[in-house]
Design an enzyme around this catalytic site. Structure first.
Site, PDB file in Angstrom:
ATOM      1  N   PRO A   1      39.201 -13.255   4.905  1.00 45.51           N
ATOM      2  CG  PRO A   1      40.232 -15.422   4.681  1.00 45.51           C
ATOM      3  CD  PRO A   1      40.540 -14.098   5.250  1.00 45.51           C
TER       4      PRO A   1
ATOM      5  CD  GLN B   1      41.655 -18.370   3.000  1.00 43.23           C
ATOM      6  OE1 GLN B   1      40.287 -18.236   2.719  1.00 43.23           O
ATOM      7  NE2 GLN B   1      42.160 -18.588   4.187  1.00 43.23           N
TER       8      GLN B   1
ATOM      9  CE1 TYR C   1      36.028 -26.249   3.407  1.00 46.92           C
ATOM     10  CE2 TYR C   1      36.933 -24.361   4.648  1.00 46.92           C
ATOM     11  CZ  TYR C   1      35.756 -25.008   4.138  1.00 46.92           C
ATOM     12  OH  TYR C   1      34.537 -24.827   4.556  1.00 46.92           O
TER      13      TYR C   1
ATOM     14  NE  ARG D   1      41.645 -17.379   8.648  1.00 44.31           N
ATOM     15  CZ  ARG D   1      40.850 -16.700   8.816  1.00 44.31           C
ATOM     16  NH1 ARG D   1      39.579 -17.264   8.346  1.00 44.31           N
ATOM     17  NH2 ARG D   1      40.641 -15.442   9.300  1.00 44.31           N
TER      18      ARG D   1
ATOM     19  CG  LEU E   1      32.538 -13.832  18.116  1.00 42.65           C
ATOM     20  CD1 LEU E   1      31.963 -14.718  19.210  1.00 42.65           C
ATOM     21  CD2 LEU E   1      31.411 -13.150  17.385  1.00 42.65           C
TER      22      LEU E   1
ATOM     23  N   GLY F   1      35.886  -9.813  10.925  1.00 35.94           N
ATOM     24  CA  GLY F   1      34.786 -10.387   9.918  1.00 35.94           C
ATOM     25  C   GLY F   1      33.352 -10.283   9.881  1.00 35.94           C
ATOM     26  NE  ARG F   2      31.018 -14.447  12.523  1.00 34.54           N
ATOM     27  CZ  ARG F   2      31.003 -15.061  13.807  1.00 34.54           C
ATOM     28  NH1 ARG F   2      29.695 -15.705  13.933  1.00 34.54           N
ATOM     29  NH2 ARG F   2      31.854 -15.306  14.682  1.00 34.54           N
TER      30      ARG F   2
HETATM   31  C1  LIG Z   1      30.200 -15.286   5.258  1.00 37.07           C
HETATM   32  C2  LIG Z   1      31.717 -15.782   5.597  1.00 37.07           C
HETATM   33  C3  LIG Z   1      32.473 -16.512   4.803  1.00 37.07           C
HETATM   34  C4  LIG Z   1      33.744 -16.981   5.278  1.00 37.07           C
HETATM   35  N1  LIG Z   1      34.573 -17.377   4.445  1.00 37.07           N
HETATM   36  C5  LIG Z   1      35.799 -17.571   4.683  1.00 37.07           C
HETATM   37  C6  LIG Z   1      36.857 -18.058   3.748  1.00 37.07           C
HETATM   38  O1  LIG Z   1      36.725 -18.114   2.559  1.00 37.07           O
HETATM   39  N2  LIG Z   1      38.110 -18.513   4.254  1.00 37.07           N
HETATM   40  C7  LIG Z   1      38.340 -18.481   5.597  1.00 37.07           C
HETATM   41  O2  LIG Z   1      39.612 -18.856   5.899  1.00 37.07           O
HETATM   42  N3  LIG Z   1      37.440 -18.053   6.376  1.00 37.07           N
HETATM   43  C8  LIG Z   1      36.302 -17.648   5.915  1.00 37.07           C
HETATM   44  N4  LIG Z   1      35.276 -17.363   7.013  1.00 37.07           N
HETATM   45  C9  LIG Z   1      35.779 -17.177   8.301  1.00 37.07           C
HETATM   46  C10 LIG Z   1      36.073 -15.702   8.767  1.00 37.07           C
HETATM   47  O3  LIG Z   1      37.240 -15.379   7.922  1.00 37.07           O
HETATM   48  C11 LIG Z   1      36.267 -15.533  10.102  1.00 37.07           C
HETATM   49  O4  LIG Z   1      37.627 -16.173  10.637  1.00 37.07           O
HETATM   50  C12 LIG Z   1      35.222 -15.809  11.080  1.00 37.07           C
HETATM   51  O5  LIG Z   1      33.930 -15.037  10.519  1.00 37.07           O
HETATM   52  C13 LIG Z   1      35.445 -15.400  12.471  1.00 37.07           C
HETATM   53  O6  LIG Z   1      35.516 -14.150  12.653  1.00 37.07           O
HETATM   54  P1  LIG Z   1      34.319 -13.152  12.897  1.00 37.07           P
HETATM   55  O7  LIG Z   1      33.881 -13.477  14.326  1.00 37.07           O
HETATM   56  O8  LIG Z   1      35.031 -11.632  13.139  1.00 37.07           O
HETATM   57  O9  LIG Z   1      33.331 -13.192  11.766  1.00 37.07           O
HETATM   58  C14 LIG Z   1      34.072 -16.913   6.556  1.00 37.07           C
HETATM   59  C15 LIG Z   1      32.974 -16.274   7.490  1.00 37.07           C
HETATM   60  C16 LIG Z   1      32.027 -15.692   6.897  1.00 37.07           C
HETATM   61  C17 LIG Z   1      31.045 -15.388   7.929  1.00 37.07           C
END
Ligand SMILES: Cc1cc2nc3c(=O)[nH]c(=O)nc-3n(C[C@H](O)[C@H](O)[C@H](O)COP(=O)(O)O)c2cc1C
Length: 390
Positions: free
Chosen positions: A25, A101, A188, A236, A308, A330-331
């Site tokens: 998400p 989610q 949250y 989560r 990451l 994610g990113r």
């Molecule tokens: C723009 C953005 C929005 C996010 N929104 C949510 C969200 O709605 N719910 C959630 O549980 N995590 C959210 N996250 C966290 C991501 O789901 C993920 O856990 C986090 O970016 C780490 O993974 P990554 O290193 O692959 O980006 C968000 C992250 C980013 C970058």
């Protein structure tokens, strides 16, 4: 199709994921009064078309008060079902599974978008229901100095909230989603109940660990009465929050939730304070993977690793080492929406372009056959070529 775990299908209950790659998400801050816009269709659509097995729509709020920002998605009314169905339909057309989610921001509600400075919003005429959007929490304790003191939820309001999550699950099913994730992480509302730091309640929702777990346990029960048996349920958690809640507590909670019908724990961290572990402050590959491994081994439940995970070979290694069942990207998938196709190519899968729509897969396949284009612009192995150590 392949011996690689990353590209092997996984069936959870009656839902088959074509591979282990999940788009977690990610808030788009782009909804209008809670309704999805074309942006959401484009955003979810490109990830589904890129080959991900599961695309999880961002934290979608079970009640208006739970919205984090002006641009949050909502699911607190039946009128949200139809517009959400549009996203689901498109994701499914790409042979991906659609997930969503459910969330509630609690004391972190009514905040600025991250790129507008983070922290609480200032009152403006644009926000018509400012007072109705007053942040609520288990106890009247602010997140930190710069945040407002939330109003403590009355016991009957907690009960109503449990039903709000259940009703939201019903709407998610009606919209056609096949995977549901409950947001219990990142400081949250649900996490605020779990944490001794934010929960000083004297009733059955506060005090002992069992009492602090009661909200998410009751939410899970309410959700499972509305969410079909045939469909998977994820939760989560911030498995480590560096403020008193850690892997041992998380594993105990995971066992309880498993007995109530939860299939996968999505293992994240942080958010109850502004200290790390928290998104943006961590700079180590796979930084949350040990948390996933701990929960998987100690609670006997499937887990999703996130944080990451950048490269295909990195993801494959995590699965091979039994540290997770699913990999969330994610990113990095913001950087490259075709990440699954790209990883398939780099890991040497036969026919890497077959899992994406022919509108572009066909052309990339013919280019590769001519002996050209086997090194796309994103070419780089993670572990081998960059010298990075996990
Ligand atoms: C723009 C953005 C929005 C996010 N929104 C949510 C969200 O709605 N719910 C959630 O549980 N995590 C959210 N996250 C966290 C991501 O789901 C993920 O856990 C986090 O970016 C780490 O993974 P990554 O290193 O692959 O980006 C968000 C992250 C980013 C970058």
């Amino acid at each position: 199709m392949s011996e690689l775990l990353l590209f092997s299908p996984l069936t959870i209950r009656n839902v088959e994921l074509r591979n282990r790659i999940v788009v977690p998400p990610m808030h788009q801050y782009s909804a209008e009064k809670g309704y999805p816009t074309d942006w959401h269709l484009m955003n979810a659509g490109k990830f589904a078309a890129g080959g991900a097995g599961l695309v999880v729509i961002e934290s979608t709020k079970v009640e208006r008060r739970g919205c984090g920002t002006l641009g949050d998605l909502g699911i607190w009314d039946d009128s949200f079902v139809e517009p959400l169905r549009r996203l689901v339909k498109f994701i499914k057309q790409q042979n991906s599974v659609a997930g969503i989610q459910l969330g509630h921001s609690g004391r972190k509600a009514r905040a600025k978008r991250p790129w507008e400075g983070d922290g609480p919003l200032q009152r403006t005429a644009e926000i018509e229901d400012w007072d109705a959007w007053n942040p609520v929490a288990p106890s009247a304790i602010a997140h930190s100095e710069k945040w407002p003191v939330p109003r403590e939820l009355a016991r009957h309001e907690v009960k109503d909230l449990v039903q709000a999550w259940g009703n939201a699950a019903k709407r998610a099913d009606q919209a056609g989603f096949d995977v549901l994730e409950l947001h219990g992480a990142h400081g949250y509302l649900v996490h605020q109940f779990l944490s001794e730091r934010s929960n000083h309640r004297k009733d059955e929702y506060g005090g002992s660990e069992l009492n602090r777990m009661r909200l998410i346990t009751e939410i899970t029960e309410a959700v499972r009465t509305h969410w079909p048996e045939s469909k998977p349920l994820f939760v989560r958690l911030s498995v480590e929050d560096n403020a008193g809640w850690g892997p041992e507590q998380s594993a105990r909670l995971a066992k309880t939730l498993k007995a109530k019908g939860v299939d996968v724990i999505d293992c994240s961290s942080g958010g109850i304070t502004d200290q790390a572990p928290i998104l943006g402050k961590e700079i180590k590959y796979s930084y949350q993977v040990p948390l996933s491994e701990y929960v998987r081994r100690n609670a006997g439940i499937m887990t999703m690793a996130v944080g990451l995970i950048i490269h295909g070979d990195q993801a494959e290694q995590i699965l091979r080492q039994g540290q997770a069942d699913l990999i969330a990207v994610g990113r990095e998938i913001l950087n490259n929406p075709n990440w699954p196709m790209d990883a398939a190519l780099k890991l040497g899968i036969d026919g890497p372009f077959r899992s994406v729509p022919p509108q572009f897969g066909y052309w990339l396949g013919t280019r590769a056959k001519r002996g050209f284009g086997t090194r796309p612009s994103t070419w780089q192995n993670g572990l081998k070529d960059t010298g990075n150590v996990l």
